[in-house]
Design a protein around this motif. Structure first.
Motif, mmCIF file in Angstrom:
data_model
loop_
_atom_site.group_PDB
_atom_site.id
_atom_site.type_symbol
_atom_site.label_atom_id
_atom_site.label_comp_id
_atom_site.label_asym_id
_atom_site.label_seq_id
_atom_site.Cartn_x
_atom_site.Cartn_y
_atom_site.Cartn_z
ATOM 1 N N SER A 146 0.820 -1.214 0.000
ATOM 2 C CA SER A 146 0.000 0.000 0.000
ATOM 3 C C SER A 146 0.857 1.269 0.000
ATOM 4 O O SER A 146 0.336 2.358 -0.155
ATOM 5 C CB SER A 146 -0.924 -0.002 1.221
ATOM 6 O OG SER A 146 -0.133 0.037 2.402
ATOM 7 N N VAL A 165 2.674 2.111 2.654
ATOM 8 C CA VAL A 165 2.987 2.356 4.063
ATOM 9 C C VAL A 165 4.313 1.692 4.413
ATOM 10 O O VAL A 165 5.169 2.283 5.081
ATOM 11 C CB VAL A 165 1.845 1.856 4.977
ATOM 12 C CG1 VAL A 165 2.234 1.943 6.437
ATOM 13 C CG2 VAL A 165 0.574 2.608 4.702
ATOM 14 N N VAL A 212 7.645 3.677 5.754
ATOM 15 C CA VAL A 212 8.261 3.331 7.042
ATOM 16 C C VAL A 212 9.685 2.854 6.812
ATOM 17 O O VAL A 212 10.610 3.219 7.561
ATOM 18 C CB VAL A 212 7.411 2.271 7.781
ATOM 19 C CG1 VAL A 212 8.147 1.720 8.992
ATOM 20 C CG2 VAL A 212 6.070 2.848 8.188
ATOM 21 N N HIS A 270 8.746 -2.038 1.361
ATOM 22 C CA HIS A 270 7.700 -2.425 0.401
ATOM 23 C C HIS A 270 7.647 -3.949 0.258
ATOM 24 O O HIS A 270 6.560 -4.538 0.266
ATOM 25 C CB HIS A 270 7.972 -1.745 -0.944
ATOM 26 C CG HIS A 270 6.941 -2.023 -1.983
ATOM 27 N ND1 HIS A 270 5.652 -1.562 -1.881
ATOM 28 C CD2 HIS A 270 6.995 -2.725 -3.152
ATOM 29 C CE1 HIS A 270 4.950 -1.963 -2.923
ATOM 30 N NE2 HIS A 270 5.763 -2.667 -3.717
ATOM 31 N N GLU A 285 6.186 -5.589 3.342
ATOM 32 C CA GLU A 285 4.727 -5.424 3.389
ATOM 33 C C GLU A 285 4.029 -6.421 2.452
ATOM 34 O O GLU A 285 3.009 -7.003 2.807
ATOM 35 C CB GLU A 285 4.349 -3.988 3.019
ATOM 36 C CG GLU A 285 2.854 -3.733 3.107
ATOM 37 C CD GLU A 285 2.455 -2.323 2.709
ATOM 38 O OE1 GLU A 285 1.337 -1.919 3.065
ATOM 39 O OE2 GLU A 285 3.244 -1.629 2.033
#
Length: 176
Positions: A86, A88, A92, A126, A129
């Motif tokens: 997504s 996020v 991070v 990425h 995730e």
């Protein structure tokens, strides 16, 4: 003279045979005819036996109707589906990588390490995730009784094994 004997024999033989059929006792034969007849009289040809009657053809039993929804499980296979990132995780990761890169070196090397840490952290975040969002699904292949093949997908273990008889109802397997 031979023709006379044959004529007598041709005349007497049917009479003698007819008398044998009608009486169970030995027939009386004219001794003059018997003396003129050869020692072995030709046997009458037997009537051919009647041909055996052909049996009426037996109708083959009709096979039971094929169940259109019935079949046998031929394979159960699990698959991994990579999740989507997504953004996020990348954000991070970039922040964490930038902070770590900033701790290395000094001057312009510090700036280069910070940028490299941010880029590397973003890529790593990425990928982490996507792996975290990976899902497992199962595909069950069913060989249908009518000869076709159907595949049903399940988000969790389906609880069927290869060789089990099943019925496919509304895209779900029901054990038989």
């Amino acid at each position: 003279m031979k023709t006379t004997r044959l004529a007598v024999l041709a005349f007497a033989l049917p009479l003698v045979l007819g008398a044998c059929r009608e009486e169970s006792a030995t027939p009386e034969v004219d001794e003059a005819a018997a003396a003129s007849a050869p020692a072995t009289a030709p046997e009458p040809t037997p009537k051919p036996a009647p041909a055996p009657r052909a049996a009426a053809p037996v109708a083959a039993p009709t096979p039971p109707p094929v169940c259109e929804n019935c079949g046998t499980v031929s394979s159960v296979v699990s698959h991994q589906a990579k999740g989507e990132g997504s953004g996020v995780g990348a954000a991070v990761g970039a922040v964490a990588g930038g902070l770590l890169g900033n701790q290395i070196g000094g001057g312009s090397g510090k700036k280069i390490a910070t940028v490299a840490g941010a880029v590397g952290g973003g890529l790593a975040g990425h990928e982490i995730e996507k792996r975290r969002n990976t899902s497992t699904y199962w595909e069950v292949t069913v060989q249908m009784d009518n000869g076709t093949t159907r595949t049903v997908q399940y988000p969790q273990a389906p609880g069927v094994t290869v060789g089990q008889k099943v019925k496919v109802i509304d895209g779900q397997l029901v054990l038989m």
